[in-house]
Motif scaffolding. Structure first.
Motif, PDB file in Angstrom:
ATOM      1  N   PHE A  96       0.830  -1.201   0.000  1.00 54.94           N
ATOM      2  CA  PHE A  96       0.000   0.000   0.000  1.00 54.94           C
ATOM      3  C   PHE A  96       0.870   1.258   0.000  1.00 54.94           C
ATOM      4  O   PHE A  96       0.601   2.216  -0.737  1.00 54.94           O
ATOM      5  CB  PHE A  96      -0.912   0.012   1.230  1.00 54.94           C
ATOM      6  CG  PHE A  96      -2.188  -0.764   1.070  1.00 54.94           C
ATOM      7  CD1 PHE A  96      -3.401  -0.120   0.951  1.00 54.94           C
ATOM      8  CD2 PHE A  96      -2.178  -2.148   1.034  1.00 54.94           C
ATOM      9  CE1 PHE A  96      -4.582  -0.834   0.805  1.00 54.94           C
ATOM     10  CE2 PHE A  96      -3.344  -2.874   0.892  1.00 54.94           C
ATOM     11  CZ  PHE A  96      -4.553  -2.215   0.770  1.00 54.94           C
ATOM     12  N   LEU A  97       1.893   1.272   0.837  1.00 53.58           N
ATOM     13  CA  LEU A  97       2.751   2.454   0.939  1.00 53.58           C
ATOM     14  C   LEU A  97       3.434   2.761  -0.384  1.00 53.58           C
ATOM     15  O   LEU A  97       3.508   3.923  -0.800  1.00 53.58           O
ATOM     16  CB  LEU A  97       3.802   2.240   2.032  1.00 53.58           C
ATOM     17  CG  LEU A  97       3.289   2.229   3.471  1.00 53.58           C
ATOM     18  CD1 LEU A  97       4.402   1.797   4.424  1.00 53.58           C
ATOM     19  CD2 LEU A  97       2.736   3.588   3.881  1.00 53.58           C
ATOM     20  N   VAL A  98       3.921   1.722  -1.061  1.00 55.36           N
ATOM     21  CA  VAL A  98       4.627   1.918  -2.332  1.00 55.36           C
ATOM     22  C   VAL A  98       3.706   2.521  -3.384  1.00 55.36           C
ATOM     23  O   VAL A  98       4.070   3.469  -4.081  1.00 55.36           O
ATOM     24  CB  VAL A  98       5.229   0.580  -2.821  1.00 55.36           C
ATOM     25  CG1 VAL A  98       5.587   0.653  -4.301  1.00 55.36           C
ATOM     26  CG2 VAL A  98       6.459   0.222  -2.006  1.00 55.36           C
ATOM     27  N   VAL A  99       2.494   1.987  -3.496  1.00 52.96           N
ATOM     28  CA  VAL A  99       1.578   2.502  -4.523  1.00 52.96           C
ATOM     29  C   VAL A  99       1.155   3.932  -4.199  1.00 52.96           C
ATOM     30  O   VAL A  99       1.082   4.783  -5.091  1.00 52.96           O
ATOM     31  CB  VAL A  99       0.363   1.574  -4.683  1.00 52.96           C
ATOM     32  CG1 VAL A  99      -0.652   2.181  -5.636  1.00 52.96           C
ATOM     33  CG2 VAL A  99       0.805   0.207  -5.196  1.00 52.96           C
ATOM     34  N   LEU A 100       0.908   4.233  -2.938  1.00 55.78           N
ATOM     35  CA  LEU A 100       0.554   5.600  -2.571  1.00 55.78           C
ATOM     36  C   LEU A 100       1.708   6.558  -2.871  1.00 55.78           C
ATOM     37  O   LEU A 100       1.489   7.664  -3.368  1.00 55.78           O
ATOM     38  CB  LEU A 100       0.172   5.667  -1.091  1.00 55.78           C
ATOM     39  CG  LEU A 100      -1.163   5.022  -0.725  1.00 55.78           C
ATOM     40  CD1 LEU A 100      -1.349   5.017   0.792  1.00 55.78           C
ATOM     41  CD2 LEU A 100      -2.335   5.737  -1.388  1.00 55.78           C
ATOM     42  N   GLU A 101       2.930   6.123  -2.576  1.00 53.11           N
ATOM     43  CA  GLU A 101       4.100   6.954  -2.901  1.00 53.11           C
ATOM     44  C   GLU A 101       4.166   7.206  -4.404  1.00 53.11           C
ATOM     45  O   GLU A 101       4.504   8.310  -4.844  1.00 53.11           O
ATOM     46  CB  GLU A 101       5.385   6.261  -2.432  1.00 53.11           C
ATOM     47  CG  GLU A 101       5.554   6.173  -0.922  1.00 53.11           C
ATOM     48  CD  GLU A 101       6.215   7.385  -0.311  1.00 53.11           C
ATOM     49  OE1 GLU A 101       6.541   8.327  -1.050  1.00 53.11           O
ATOM     50  OE2 GLU A 101       6.408   7.388   0.922  1.00 53.11           O
ATOM     51  N   ILE A 108      -0.971   8.145   5.862  1.00 57.20           N
ATOM     52  CA  ILE A 108      -0.995   8.227   7.319  1.00 57.20           C
ATOM     53  C   ILE A 108      -1.443   6.862   7.818  1.00 57.20           C
ATOM     54  O   ILE A 108      -2.551   6.412   7.497  1.00 57.20           O
ATOM     55  CB  ILE A 108      -1.939   9.332   7.822  1.00 57.20           C
ATOM     56  CG1 ILE A 108      -1.460  10.698   7.316  1.00 57.20           C
ATOM     57  CG2 ILE A 108      -2.011   9.322   9.340  1.00 57.20           C
ATOM     58  CD1 ILE A 108      -2.408  11.835   7.665  1.00 57.20           C
ATOM     59  N   ILE A 109      -0.594   6.174   8.556  1.00 55.50           N
ATOM     60  CA  ILE A 109      -0.902   4.822   9.009  1.00 55.50           C
ATOM     61  C   ILE A 109      -1.784   4.902  10.257  1.00 55.50           C
ATOM     62  O   ILE A 109      -1.364   5.441  11.286  1.00 55.50           O
ATOM     63  CB  ILE A 109       0.387   4.038   9.306  1.00 55.50           C
ATOM     64  CG1 ILE A 109       1.283   3.989   8.063  1.00 55.50           C
ATOM     65  CG2 ILE A 109       0.063   2.625   9.782  1.00 55.50           C
ATOM     66  CD1 ILE A 109       2.664   3.410   8.322  1.00 55.50           C
ATOM     67  N   CYS A 110      -3.017   4.384  10.128  1.00 55.38           N
ATOM     68  CA  CYS A 110      -3.965   4.373  11.243  1.00 55.38           C
ATOM     69  C   CYS A 110      -4.082   2.944  11.759  1.00 55.38           C
ATOM     70  O   CYS A 110      -4.649   2.079  11.090  1.00 55.38           O
ATOM     71  CB  CYS A 110      -5.326   4.885  10.793  1.00 55.38           C
ATOM     72  SG  CYS A 110      -5.305   6.552  10.105  1.00 55.38           S
ATOM     73  N   LEU A 111      -3.543   2.694  12.930  1.00 54.67           N
ATOM     74  CA  LEU A 111      -3.547   1.354  13.507  1.00 54.67           C
ATOM     75  C   LEU A 111      -4.799   1.166  14.349  1.00 54.67           C
ATOM     76  O   LEU A 111      -5.118   1.990  15.209  1.00 54.67           O
ATOM     77  CB  LEU A 111      -2.300   1.143  14.365  1.00 54.67           C
ATOM     78  CG  LEU A 111      -0.966   1.311  13.633  1.00 54.67           C
ATOM     79  CD1 LEU A 111       0.192   1.249  14.617  1.00 54.67           C
ATOM     80  CD2 LEU A 111      -0.801   0.248  12.545  1.00 54.67           C
TER      81      LEU A 111
END
Length: 293
Positions: A96-101, A108-111
């Motif tokens: 997810f982080l890679v595609v958003l980048e 913003i990581i919401c745990l």
């Protein structure tokens, strides 16, 4: 020429907000010939025909656009990940982080479900959480019946266009249902103007929340790398991006090239080994991708 922003798209109509007004618009006929498809979030020029309906005449340049959900000019994604049920998954998080980048969308990581962990489970996960914060990712923690959820999200959402992302079952819908009712007075006018409740078709809509705009859909549950080229992948890992400036070769893929700074940082532990393994896996997926014509 009047200007506004598309807040909702449904059945070929685009609902444009201009100040306090909402105008139901169609796109210009030439848009289709030119391959232009207006999206929710687009800033547009329009002209009014008759008493109320209008036509979008210009779609202004976007800073980014997602396909699922179809929305443009996103500032950030609230990336909702549970720590348990389902278990925390660094590989999926990195996907997810890679595609958003790659789309230049700030994550913003919401745990969620932090209250369901035992001390032993938390001790196992905490090193990963520390790693992501050290890389520079913003992170918040929530739990069931979190009475301060709106307070935690308000400063993050203000003046931003935001979407939610994350795998199924992590609490995206719960987060929406908590935040949106808390601002019912603000969203009620928009809902009435845009005709919410009159249609059963699934659609994307931006609503005003905490001084910003939030897509009132749980968003998407998976990402692929269709839009990322192999030479671009390392740019989507912030710590790789910095290290690669010291690589001998400009288009280094960080696999076996001599004097590769990324490999050196992996060996020294400056770049975490699991992040590098995920990079290699994603690179293989991109290399195995069917050619596009």
């Amino acid at each position: 020429m009047p200007k506004g922003q598309i807040r909702k798209a449904l059945s070929g109509f685009y609902y444009v907000q201009d100040g306090e007004k909402f105008i139901q618009c169609r796109g210009r006929g030439v848009f289709r010939n030119r391959g232009i498809s207006p999206l929710v979030g687009d800033f547009v020029d329009y002209e009014v025909e008759g008493g109320s309906d209008g036509t979008i005449t210009v779609v202004h340049e976007r800073k980014n656009a997602l396909i699922r959900p179809p929305i443009a000019n996103i500032d950030q994604a609230l990336l909702v990940f549970s720590l348990t049920e389902p278990d925390f998954n660094p590989l999926l998080l990195d996907r997810f982080l890679v595609v958003l980048e790659s789309f230049q969308v700030e994550p913003i990581i919401c745990l969620t479900k932090t209250d369901l962990l035992s001390e032993a489970q938390l001790a196992k996960i905490q090193p990963f959480l520390d790693d992501y914060q050290e890389i520079g990712y913003q992170m918040i923690e929530t739990y069931k019946d979190d009475g301060d959820l709106v307070g935690k999200l308000s400063p993050l959402l203000e003046d931003k266009i935001s979407v939610l992302a994350g795998q199924s079952g992590v609490g995206k819908s719960t987060m929406l249902n908590t935040v949106l009712p808390a601002l019912n007075l603000k969203t009620g006018v928009i809902s009435e103007a845009l005709g919410r409740g009159k249609h059963t078709t699934r659609h994307v809509e931006l609503v005003e929340v905490c001084g910003g705009l939030l897509a009132d859909t749980p968003g998407f549950s998976s990402f692929d790398f269709d839009e990322i080229e192999k030479e671009e992948l390392s740019e989507c890992f912030p710590e790789f991006r910095e290290a690669s400036k010291r690589c001998k070769f400009r288009e280094c893929l960080h696999i076996s090239e001599p004097k590769c700074a990324v490999l050196a940082d992996v060996e020294s532990g400056k770049i975490k080994g699991y992040r590098y393994k995920h990079y290699v896996k994603f690179l293989e997926e991109i290399n195995d991708r069917k050619p596009r014509y």
